[in-house]
Write an enzyme that holds these catalytic residues in place. Structure first.
Site, PDB file in Angstrom:
ATOM      1  N   GLY A  42     -11.701   0.442  -8.193  1.00 15.61           N
ATOM      2  CA  GLY A  42     -12.983  -0.271  -8.233  1.00 15.61           C
ATOM      3  C   GLY A  42     -13.766   0.093  -6.984  1.00 15.61           C
ATOM      4  O   GLY A  42     -13.483   1.096  -6.316  1.00 15.61           O
ATOM      5  N   ALA A  44     -13.726  -1.245  -4.090  1.00 12.90           N
ATOM      6  CA  ALA A  44     -12.907  -1.229  -2.873  1.00 12.90           C
ATOM      7  C   ALA A  44     -12.028   0.027  -2.842  1.00 12.90           C
ATOM      8  O   ALA A  44     -12.040   0.786  -1.865  1.00 12.90           O
ATOM      9  CB  ALA A  44     -12.057  -2.500  -2.802  1.00 12.90           C
ATOM     10  N   SER A 284     -26.049 -12.915 -15.239  1.00 13.85           N
ATOM     11  CA  SER A 284     -26.143 -12.777 -13.779  1.00 13.85           C
ATOM     12  C   SER A 284     -26.910 -13.901 -13.094  1.00 13.85           C
ATOM     13  O   SER A 284     -27.920 -14.391 -13.599  1.00 13.85           O
ATOM     14  CB  SER A 284     -26.846 -11.457 -13.466  1.00 13.85           C
ATOM     15  OG  SER A 284     -27.188 -11.421 -12.107  1.00 13.85           O
ATOM     16  N   ARG A 330     -22.968 -21.244  -6.231  1.00 10.34           N
ATOM     17  CA  ARG A 330     -22.349 -21.359  -7.553  1.00 10.34           C
ATOM     18  C   ARG A 330     -21.509 -22.621  -7.743  1.00 10.34           C
ATOM     19  O   ARG A 330     -21.540 -23.235  -8.809  1.00 10.34           O
ATOM     20  CB  ARG A 330     -21.453 -20.140  -7.782  1.00 10.34           C
ATOM     21  CG  ARG A 330     -22.274 -18.900  -7.890  1.00 10.34           C
ATOM     22  CD  ARG A 330     -21.448 -17.665  -7.930  1.00 10.34           C
ATOM     23  NE  ARG A 330     -22.351 -16.536  -8.069  1.00 10.34           N
ATOM     24  CZ  ARG A 330     -21.964 -15.281  -8.102  1.00 10.34           C
ATOM     25  NH1 ARG A 330     -20.677 -14.984  -7.990  1.00 10.34           N
ATOM     26  NH2 ARG A 330     -22.839 -14.323  -8.247  1.00 10.34           N
ATOM     27  N   HIS A 401     -14.832 -16.796 -12.781  1.00 15.11           N
ATOM     28  CA  HIS A 401     -15.540 -15.556 -12.502  1.00 15.11           C
ATOM     29  C   HIS A 401     -14.927 -14.741 -11.370  1.00 15.11           C
ATOM     30  O   HIS A 401     -14.949 -13.506 -11.386  1.00 15.11           O
ATOM     31  CB  HIS A 401     -16.982 -15.912 -12.144  1.00 15.11           C
ATOM     32  CG  HIS A 401     -17.842 -14.768 -11.778  1.00 15.11           C
ATOM     33  ND1 HIS A 401     -18.210 -13.799 -12.683  1.00 15.11           N
ATOM     34  CD2 HIS A 401     -18.430 -14.405 -10.617  1.00 15.11           C
ATOM     35  CE1 HIS A 401     -18.987 -12.905 -12.083  1.00 15.11           C
ATOM     36  NE2 HIS A 401     -19.108 -13.242 -10.819  1.00 15.11           N
ATOM     37  N   ARG A 435     -17.607 -18.046  -2.816  1.00 19.18           N
ATOM     38  CA  ARG A 435     -18.308 -16.802  -2.491  1.00 19.18           C
ATOM     39  C   ARG A 435     -19.773 -16.899  -2.900  1.00 19.18           C
ATOM     40  O   ARG A 435     -20.078 -17.367  -3.999  1.00 19.18           O
ATOM     41  CB  ARG A 435     -17.662 -15.619  -3.228  1.00 19.18           C
ATOM     42  CG  ARG A 435     -18.440 -14.338  -3.067  1.00 19.18           C
ATOM     43  CD  ARG A 435     -17.722 -13.161  -3.670  1.00 19.18           C
ATOM     44  NE  ARG A 435     -17.701 -13.136  -5.110  1.00 19.18           N
ATOM     45  CZ  ARG A 435     -18.734 -12.794  -5.888  1.00 19.18           C
ATOM     46  NH1 ARG A 435     -19.890 -12.469  -5.355  1.00 19.18           N
ATOM     47  NH2 ARG A 435     -18.604 -12.780  -7.206  1.00 19.18           N
TER      48      ARG A 435
HETATM   49  C1  LIG Z   1     -19.254  -9.867 -14.961  1.00 18.09           C
HETATM   50  C2  LIG Z   1     -19.212  -9.793 -13.476  1.00 18.09           C
HETATM   51  C3  LIG Z   1     -20.354  -9.527 -12.748  1.00 18.09           C
HETATM   52  C4  LIG Z   1     -20.319  -9.452 -11.366  1.00 18.09           C
HETATM   53  N1  LIG Z   1     -21.475  -9.206 -10.687  1.00 18.09           N
HETATM   54  C5  LIG Z   1     -21.425  -9.126  -9.338  1.00 18.09           C
HETATM   55  C6  LIG Z   1     -22.596  -8.832  -8.597  1.00 18.09           C
HETATM   56  O1  LIG Z   1     -23.678  -8.641  -9.152  1.00 18.09           O
HETATM   57  N2  LIG Z   1     -22.498  -8.765  -7.258  1.00 18.09           N
HETATM   58  C7  LIG Z   1     -21.328  -8.957  -6.586  1.00 18.09           C
HETATM   59  O2  LIG Z   1     -21.300  -8.864  -5.363  1.00 18.09           O
HETATM   60  N3  LIG Z   1     -20.196  -9.205  -7.278  1.00 18.09           N
HETATM   61  C8  LIG Z   1     -20.214  -9.292  -8.623  1.00 18.09           C
HETATM   62  N4  LIG Z   1     -19.064  -9.559  -9.312  1.00 18.09           N
HETATM   63  C9  LIG Z   1     -17.781  -9.559  -8.596  1.00 18.09           C
HETATM   64  C10 LIG Z   1     -17.355  -8.106  -8.344  1.00 18.09           C
HETATM   65  O3  LIG Z   1     -17.691  -7.318  -9.450  1.00 18.09           O
HETATM   66  C11 LIG Z   1     -15.854  -7.956  -8.087  1.00 18.09           C
HETATM   67  O4  LIG Z   1     -15.405  -8.920  -7.191  1.00 18.09           O
HETATM   68  C12 LIG Z   1     -15.578  -6.585  -7.497  1.00 18.09           C
HETATM   69  O5  LIG Z   1     -16.158  -5.581  -8.282  1.00 18.09           O
HETATM   70  C13 LIG Z   1     -14.079  -6.342  -7.366  1.00 18.09           C
HETATM   71  O6  LIG Z   1     -13.902  -5.025  -6.926  1.00 18.09           O
HETATM   72  P1  LIG Z   1     -12.472  -4.508  -6.516  1.00 18.09           P
HETATM   73  O7  LIG Z   1     -12.632  -3.091  -6.123  1.00 18.09           O
HETATM   74  O8  LIG Z   1     -11.870  -5.428  -5.516  1.00 18.09           O
HETATM   75  O9  LIG Z   1     -11.581  -4.629  -7.825  1.00 18.09           O
HETATM   76  P2  LIG Z   1     -11.816  -4.117  -9.342  1.00 18.09           P
HETATM   77  O10 LIG Z   1     -13.143  -3.531  -9.562  1.00 18.09           O
HETATM   78  O11 LIG Z   1     -11.380  -5.259 -10.191  1.00 18.09           O
HETATM   79  O12 LIG Z   1     -10.794  -2.948  -9.485  1.00 18.09           O
HETATM   80  C14 LIG Z   1      -9.417  -3.169  -9.607  1.00 18.09           C
HETATM   81  C15 LIG Z   1      -8.739  -1.836  -9.729  1.00 18.09           C
HETATM   82  O13 LIG Z   1      -7.341  -2.025  -9.587  1.00 18.09           O
HETATM   83  C16 LIG Z   1      -6.658  -1.390 -10.646  1.00 18.09           C
HETATM   84  N5  LIG Z   1      -5.433  -2.158 -10.864  1.00 18.09           N
HETATM   85  C17 LIG Z   1      -5.291  -3.492 -11.007  1.00 18.09           C
HETATM   86  N6  LIG Z   1      -3.987  -3.801 -11.113  1.00 18.09           N
HETATM   87  C18 LIG Z   1      -3.302  -2.646 -11.039  1.00 18.09           C
HETATM   88  C19 LIG Z   1      -1.934  -2.314 -11.089  1.00 18.09           C
HETATM   89  N7  LIG Z   1      -0.974  -3.245 -11.184  1.00 18.09           N
HETATM   90  N8  LIG Z   1      -1.598  -1.001 -11.015  1.00 18.09           N
HETATM   91  C20 LIG Z   1      -2.541  -0.025 -10.881  1.00 18.09           C
HETATM   92  N9  LIG Z   1      -3.859  -0.298 -10.806  1.00 18.09           N
HETATM   93  C21 LIG Z   1      -4.221  -1.585 -10.888  1.00 18.09           C
HETATM   94  C22 LIG Z   1      -7.608  -1.385 -11.810  1.00 18.09           C
HETATM   95  O14 LIG Z   1      -7.271  -0.359 -12.691  1.00 18.09           O
HETATM   96  C23 LIG Z   1      -8.933  -1.138 -11.069  1.00 18.09           C
HETATM   97  O15 LIG Z   1      -9.074   0.242 -10.854  1.00 18.09           O
HETATM   98  C24 LIG Z   1     -19.109  -9.659 -10.692  1.00 18.09           C
HETATM   99  C25 LIG Z   1     -17.948  -9.948 -11.409  1.00 18.09           C
HETATM  100  C26 LIG Z   1     -17.999 -10.039 -12.792  1.00 18.09           C
HETATM  101  C27 LIG Z   1     -16.763 -10.419 -13.529  1.00 18.09           C
END
Ligand SMILES: Cc1cc2nc3c(=O)[nH]c(=O)nc-3n(C[C@H](O)[C@H](O)[C@H](O)COP(=O)(O)OP(=O)(O)OC[C@H]3O[C@@H](n4cnc5c(N)ncnc54)[C@H](O)[C@@H]3O)c2cc1C
Length: 637
Positions: A42, A44, A284, A330, A401, A435
């Site tokens: 994702g 991060a 959103s 929120r 969420h 958050r």
């Molecule tokens: C519908 C929606 C809209 C949003 N809109 C916003 C917004 O407008 N602004 C904002 O700031 N935030 C928003 N958020 C929150 C934000 O999108 C998330 O908090 C953020 O994208 C999380 O990013 P991340 O990289 O931490 O994890 P993620 O994007 O969840 O990525 C997780 C990764 O880990 C991998 N993974 C998970 N478990 C395993 C495993 N056991 N083995 C191997 N790989 C694994 C997955 O394949 C994926 O690649 C929104 C959330 C939602 C649900």
């Protein structure tokens, strides 16, 4: 074990710069000798992998989906915060810092949040350089809109697809490194175990989701970027594959889990409309820039919204919070919507919805302007509900969420296991008990592009790392543990599907550990979950085999971990005898029904250690020291 957050000394605004100077460096020629595993692609994980590889490290990157681009981050709609102050409306690094600490109900670490606000501006510059098509205003400057808990406009956006655009940027940077041979990409792999050798995270065991093979991968450090655990509630706005497995497996190996009960319930989602639903859809928060939230003043008024005159509408957020209006944070907006529905004023067939009305904005700005800002969101709403939100107010209701809780990390983003770093939604670091909107993307990219790449160097340069191989006993033991779990799941051959049990877990969590909690309900939930866990291990059915593409098996493993983890959430909720942010214990509320904190006894991060028994985790407290902001009762009036 004492929790040392390793917060640098000195004035708040100078801590990060000072830390950067004091961190040990890895010589450029030595970086390629270090292997780093990044789990998750994702925002991060994608940003971390690309940046580490660009620096010269050898990176192995893993994700569940067939492409890194399908990580849940792609769903993010509304935007990303930064303290650029382009609209010249009074924003600053300090204000973003303050809003975030206050928005989190004073349950986040000052130093981390300040650094986040500082780094926010670099993120925007970096993403613009990558070509992210942020919206621009008439003069060509990047446009901003407002999100909850802020009285300035600091949210950068690309229509309602900000996450997608940002992820394409990170993915492009990642792809460049894949092509350069600096990143080895392992898609369709699920991490099932962390491997810890001599107290250091040295590898992972993954299952190849296509053919079922177990694989062992070693490295000098492991970075988890595996997202949030909102799907413990079954119904949430998260992607279907979002899970707690990697974080929970690391927790069992010694990583403390912080504030697991801090869950965010987002106020504006499309309401649940049936018992066979498996997913909820977010509308959103950006929509609350222009949409007005209301319910009929009279609970028995069931007329269509257009027939309810202005005088008989209750714009309850505008009334109660004149300063922030519809853009209160929120947790506050969600609780108020629930309160209106509890009073019988909810709308729609179920009575579990409130209106989000754009009529005034359309009249003021024209339909074309509203369409330009939110067109894809309106289209999505119409596709799902069959109603045209340009003509009829949207119906919305709170839904799970985001999870503020996560693996505990210090200022370097390292967990309580040496060499295990945790980024993005998977850590607990910056949002306290609630958050603010548009701050998750900011945090994920801050962690991946601008923080970890420095701090991991400090760790690698300053640590003795012995040679390990995947034949070491710890790898074999971890693989055998993962294998046994899979065998156990396949051998039950019961009568209930994984989803059926997951759904029941979700209902328990929503009812007793959701928007409002009380001690009696939480105790009851613990019993119910214990029974459900027993039922799962006796009566779940997982068709197919482990040597194949088997999504029932994947889901079963994740639900097994959710069932164990749910207990930790409830224990945490029970132990925090106060209300703060998204954790609302009904016994602790002000006369105006706002969360009432107890700073004397609970101004700490609750970090839980796995002791070997699911129901007996040990609590460690990291005191939160506020030297720069005054702890006050949060008010958005
Ligand atoms: C519908 C929606 C809209 C949003 N809109 C916003 C917004 O407008 N602004 C904002 O700031 N935030 C928003 N958020 C929150 C934000 O999108 C998330 O908090 C953020 O994208 C999380 O990013 P991340 O990289 O931490 O994890 P993620 O994007 O969840 O990525 C997780 C990764 O880990 C991998 N993974 C998970 N478990 C395993 C495993 N056991 N083995 C191997 N790989 C694994 C997955 O394949 C994926 O690649 C929104 C959330 C939602 C649900």
């Amino acid at each position: 074990m004492p929790l040392d957050a390793k917060i640098p000394g000195g004035p708040l605004a100078e801590k990060w710069d000072r830390h950067l100077f004091e961190l040990k460096l890895v010589n450029p020629a030595n970086k390629r000798k270090y292997e780093i595993i990044v789990v998750g692609t994702g925002l991060a994980g994608g940003s971390a992998s690309a940046t580490l590889a660009e620096l010269g490290y050898s990176v192995k990157t893993f994700c569940i989906q067939d492409s890194p681009r399908r990580a849940h981050s792609i769903a993010a709609q509304g935007g990303i915060n930064a303290a650029k102050n382009y609209p010249n409306d009074g924003d600053s690094i300090w204000r973003l810092f303050y809003d975030t600490v206050k928005g989190g109900d004073f349950r986040a670490r000052e130093a981390n949040v300040y650094r986040l606000a500082q780094v926010s501006n670099h993120i925007i510059d970096h993403c613009v350089a990558q070509g992210i098509p942020f919206a621009r205003d008439y003069g060509g400057l990047l446009a901003n809109r407002s999100f909850g808990g802020a009285q300035v406009s600091r949210t950068f956006y690309a229509r309602g697809q900000t996450g997608q655009q940002l992820l394409l940027g990170a993915y492009s940077a990642l792809s460049r490194q894949v092509a350069a041979g600096k990143v080895q990409l392992f898609a369709r792999r699920e991490m099932l175990e962390l491997v810890v050798i001599k107290g250091q995270a040295r590898g992972i065991v993954v299952r190849n989701l296509i053919n079922g093979d177990m694989e062992r991968h070693e490295a000098h450090a492991v970075v988890l970027c595996t997202g949030g655990y909102g799907n413990v509630f079954f119904l949430s706005t998260n992607a279907m594959a979002s899970n707690v497995t990697s974080a929970y497996r690391a927790h069992r190996k010694g990583a403390f889990f912080a504030n697991p009960c801090f869950t965010q319930i987002h106020p504006t989602c499309i309401p649940v409309h049936g018992t066979y639903q498996s997913k909820l859809t977010l509308m959103s928060e950006s929509l609350r820039n222009d949409g007005r939230v209301w319910v009929p003043k009279n609970p028995i008024d069931k007329k269509p919204p257009q027939q309810i005159p202005e005088a008989l509408r209750d714009y309850f957020l505008e009334e109660k919070y004149p300063s922030f209006g519809n853009l209160v944070p929120r947790d506050v907006a969600s609780r108020n919507a629930k309160e209106q529905c509890d009073l019988g004023k909810g709308v729609g067939d179920t009575g579990l919805a409130v209106y989000l009305d754009f009529a005034d904005a359309i009249e003021r700005d024209t339909k074309a302007v509203i369409e330009k800002k939110y067109g894809n969101l309106f289209q999505m709403y119409e596709k799902i509900t069959g109603e045209n939100p340009y003509e009829t107010p949207m119906m919305i209701y709170p839904a799970v969420h985001y999870t503020m809780g996560g693996l505990w990390v210090d200022y370097n983003l390292m967990s309580t296991i040496d060499g295990l770093f945790v980024l993005g939604e998977a850590n607990f670091s910056d949002h306290g008990a609630n958050r603010l909107g548009a701050s998750a993307l900011m945090q994920g990219l801050a962690d991946g592009y601008f923080i970890l790449p420095y701090t991991i160097g400090g760790y690698l340069a300053g640590t003795d790392l012995s040679a390990v191989t995947t034949d070491d006993a710890e790898f074999k033991a971890a693989e055998s543990e993962a294998h046994s779990r899979i065998e156990a799941l396949l051998s039950i051959k019961g009568r209930r599907t994984v989803d059926d049990i997951h759904k029941e877990l979700g209902l328990i969590m929503w009812e007793y550990c959701g928007m409002a909690r009380n001690n009696k309900g939480l105790e009851m939930a613990r019993n119910l979950i214990e029974q459900l866990r027993a039922e799962f291990w006796e009566n779940v059915t997982v068709p197919g085999s482990g040597q194949d593409f088997n999504q029932s098996l994947e889901r079963a493993g994740r639900v097994a971990d959710f069932l164990d983890f749910a207990d930790l959430m409830i224990i945490d909720a029970l132990s925090r005898q106060e209300s703060c942010g998204g954790h609302f214990n009904e016994a602790f509320q002000t006369e105006a029904h706002e969360a009432r904190r107890d700073d004397e006894n609970f101004c700490h991060v609750a970090a839980w250690e796995f002791t070997g028994a699911i129901d007996k985790p040990q609590l460690h407290k990291e005191p939160l020291v506020f030297e720069n902001v005054e702890l006050t009762q949060r008010s958005y009036k």
